[in-house]
Design an enzyme around this catalytic site. Sequence first.
Site, PDB file in Angstrom:
ATOM      1  N   LYS A   1       9.660  -5.288   0.898  1.00 54.53           N
ATOM      2  CA  LYS A   1       9.463  -5.196   2.432  1.00 54.53           C
ATOM      3  C   LYS A   1       9.507  -6.725   2.975  1.00 54.53           C
ATOM      4  CE  LYS A   1       7.242  -0.935   2.024  1.00 54.53           C
ATOM      5  NZ  LYS A   1       5.748  -0.272   1.968  1.00 54.53           N
TER       6      LYS A   1
ATOM      7  N   GLN B   1      -0.382  -1.536   1.186  1.00 59.65           N
ATOM      8  CA  GLN B   1       0.273  -1.014   0.395  1.00 59.65           C
ATOM      9  C   GLN B   1      -0.602   0.071  -0.324  1.00 59.65           C
ATOM     10  OE1 GLN B   1       3.710  -0.896   0.339  1.00 59.65           O
ATOM     11  NE2 GLN B   1       3.893   0.555  -1.531  1.00 59.65           N
TER      12      GLN B   1
ATOM     13  N   ASP C   1       2.768   1.694   9.716  1.00 61.88           N
ATOM     14  CA  ASP C   1       2.827   2.865   8.919  1.00 61.88           C
ATOM     15  C   ASP C   1       2.821   4.206   9.356  1.00 61.88           C
ATOM     16  OD1 ASP C   1       3.690   2.425   6.070  1.00 61.88           O
ATOM     17  OD2 ASP C   1       1.688   1.564   5.575  1.00 61.88           O
TER      18      ASP C   1
END
Length: 295
Positions: A54, A98, A121
């Site tokens: 990422k 994460q 997200d």
Amino acid sequence: MSAQIISGTEIAKTIREELTREVAELKDLHGVVPGLVTILVGEDPASQSYVAAKNKTAKNLGIHSEQVTLPAETAEQDLLDLIHKYNSDPKINGILVQLPLPRHIDEAKILFAIDPEKDVDGFHPVNVGKMVLGEQCFLPCTPHGILELLQRTGVETSGAEVVIVGRSNIVGKPIANLMLQKRDSGNATVTLCHTRTKDMAFHTRRADILIVAAGVANMITADMVKAGVVVIDVGVNRIGVTDAGKAKLAGDVAFDEVKEIAAAITPVPGGVGPMTITMLMKNTVQAAKQQANIA
Ligand code: L34
């Protein structure tokens, strides 16, 4: 006849080229550089590799990216403090924590602490709620990537029988919701299967589009699909080590046998995974524009 292989790698590349141009334009016309922070707690090797990918992708696109790695023993309060710091950092438009988090940390509490405007997200309840209502919001990256894959491959979803295997908050539930909405890449008839489903094969065999996000290697076999199905395999299972010492990956779908029956299928690796990362970039650019009041 063997199926068309839907290359997430190729489609992601095209989208990243579009984003590179958009990021350059944002800088030239508005002096805006999108900023992303990724936060990883612990040392899970899969999470480490996803977060590294990422950050690398962000940098390649011209996005400002910061990476925070914390020890597995990090206290929940310290993580909350860090999120609050980034919530008020003007250089940062998107915050990604994460998952999974270590067990002593309450995942919901952490996700709810992220400013919904920076929730790239799409996991904050404000964004989940907006998504369900069909309002403009950040879409969660994996479902967003699946919609892009279907759209850019020209797969008709309207009226299609879509069968989803897996009911997680990050894939199954949101993709089910998105595919039944009254809009492009939606209008499907949706069935959601999970571990308590009685006769899984009965459902999967009816699918025109089969989306599998169960986390069980090779669980969907050739006898469980009908001819001409479009298969989206979300599973990334580590099933061993290659001779070169790298992780050997398998999807949730028995690729070699199912590809002989399907019309189209995503591979693992190189299918949904690269799209997930690319949609994070897209959401980060969107966040930067929204926060700078650029339409
Ligand atoms: N907060 N946590 C948060 N957001 C997310 O969107 C994720 N996810 C899932 C796990 N936790 C998360 C990801 O980033 C899964 N995921 C993810 C991202 C990228 C890839 C797979 C899963 C990926 O790039 N997969 C490659 C293989 C990479 C490898 O070698 O391990 C592929 O080609 O499928």
